[in-house]
Design an enzyme around this catalytic site. Structure first.
Site, PDB file in Angstrom:
ATOM      1  CG  ASP A  17      -1.775   1.234   1.364  1.00 51.02           C
ATOM      2  OD1 ASP A  17      -2.404   1.594   0.350  1.00 51.02           O
ATOM      3  OD2 ASP A  17      -1.833   1.863   2.433  1.00 51.02           O
ATOM      4  CB  SER A  18       0.203   4.792  -0.582  1.00 52.12           C
ATOM      5  OG  SER A  18      -0.931   4.922   0.248  1.00 52.12           O
TER       6      SER A  18
HETATM    7  N1  DGL Z   1      -4.764   3.387   0.840  1.00 53.64           N
HETATM    8  C1  DGL Z   1      -4.737   3.733  -0.513  1.00 53.64           C
HETATM    9  C2  DGL Z   1      -6.008   3.415  -1.253  1.00 53.64           C
HETATM   10  O1  DGL Z   1      -6.615   2.416  -0.931  1.00 53.64           O
HETATM   11  C3  DGL Z   1      -4.048   4.974  -0.962  1.00 53.64           C
HETATM   12  C4  DGL Z   1      -4.296   6.226  -0.287  1.00 53.64           C
HETATM   13  C5  DGL Z   1      -3.353   7.256  -0.789  1.00 53.64           C
HETATM   14  O2  DGL Z   1      -2.134   7.019  -0.711  1.00 53.64           O
HETATM   15  O3  DGL Z   1      -3.801   8.291  -1.279  1.00 53.64           O
HETATM   16  O4  DGL Z   1      -6.400   4.072  -2.178  1.00 53.64           O
END
Ligand code: DGL
Length: 278
Positions: A17-18
């Site tokens: 994930d980010s």
């Molecule tokens: N948690 C991520 C998602 O599901 C990314 C959120 C982000 O980094 O903007 O989209």
């Protein structure tokens, strides 16, 4: 997706994930398939992804996949809606192992849950702009209407740990007001960070609205896929083996504190990695 030549059941699952959001998916994988080993990567140096371009999210995701593959992972879970929306197709074409995202499982659950045919999706600007939830849900049921709402402030609030806070409450009220007016009966938490503020969202939406957390459905789909490909680990990992390993691109200690507050497993460490090497 038949991509299992020579993969080992005992190999770990790569999840990314980010930032911390993908931990909501890890938590579900730990619960549903407790014998599996996990290598998690959170791109804490480059979060948020939701306001970045498609090209950038693809490039970051490709680097992370190369990093995860150094652990001989048997499959990869893109535990980020933004990366699932922007990069999953490209990643899938270029690797030899099965890879799954979080959007399809979430869309399927919402299509099954709705009674009045009005589904809300809250997610990053990127995910909403891609229309990917609308596309998948419409494939399953043409008669529903999907209302998307980008909530760009939620990710920084969650990354800062403001999970129960008046500021989060106020911002959530503003974002959700139009979905309440439309009278949706189902709300997809279309960003893996959002289940961490689920109680706030649920309180504001009221009990008539069902909240769909794609993390749960993703872990279920992962389990089924591993079983179908004979890759489900039937033996618990050896005692003392490092079943869960965490990596980030910045601020490892902050990540560990956060992870320990939401996963009760007791994460002792996370290692910071220089992504420019991948
Ligand atoms: N948690 C991520 C998602 O599901 C990314 C959120 C982000 O980094 O903007 O989209």
């Amino acid at each position: 997706m038949e991509k299992n030549s020579g993969l080992l059941k005992s190999a770990p699952i790569g999840v990314f994930d980010s930032g911390v959001g993908g931990l909501t998916v890890v938590r579900e994988i730990m619960r549903q398939i407790p014998n599996e080993r996990i290598i998690y990567f959170g791109d804490t140096a480059r979060v948020p992804y939701g306001s970045k371009s498609k090209e950038t999210v693809i490039r970051y995701s490709e680097q992370i996949v190369r990093f995860l593959q150094t652990f001989q992972v048997k499959t990869i879970v893109v535990a980020c809606n933004t990366a699932s929306a922007y990069a999953l197709d490209t990643l899938e074409k270029n690797i030899e192992i099965p890879i799954i995202g979080v959007v399809k499982p979430g869309a399927k659950a919402a299509a099954e849950v709705t009674r009045n045919g009005k589904i809300g999706v809250i997610a990053t600007e990127a995910t909403i702009g891609s229309q990917i939830y609308t596309e998948y849900i419409k494939e399953l049921n043409r008669d529903v209407t999907i209302y998307g709402k980008a909530c760009p402030l939620f990710v920084p609030l969650v990354e800062e740990g403001l999970l129960q806070d008046p500021v989060t409450d106020e911002i959530a009220r503003r974002y959700l007001a139009e979905l309440i007016d439309i009278d949706i009966d189902t709300l997809i938490l279309g960003c893996t960070h959002y289940p961490l503020i689920r109680s706030t969202l649920g309180r504001i939406m009221g009990e008539k609205v069902t909240l769909v957390n794609p993390a749960y459905e993703t872990a279920l789909e992962l389990k089924e896929m591993l079983r179908a490909q004979e890759l489900l680990n039937d033996e618990p990992p050896a005692l003392g083996s490092n079943q869960y390993q965490f990596f980030v691109s910045d601020k490892a200690e902050k990540f560990v504190r956060f992870a320990n507050s939401i996963i009760k497993y007791g994460i002792l460490s996370a290692k910071a990695i220089n992504m420019e090497e991948y």
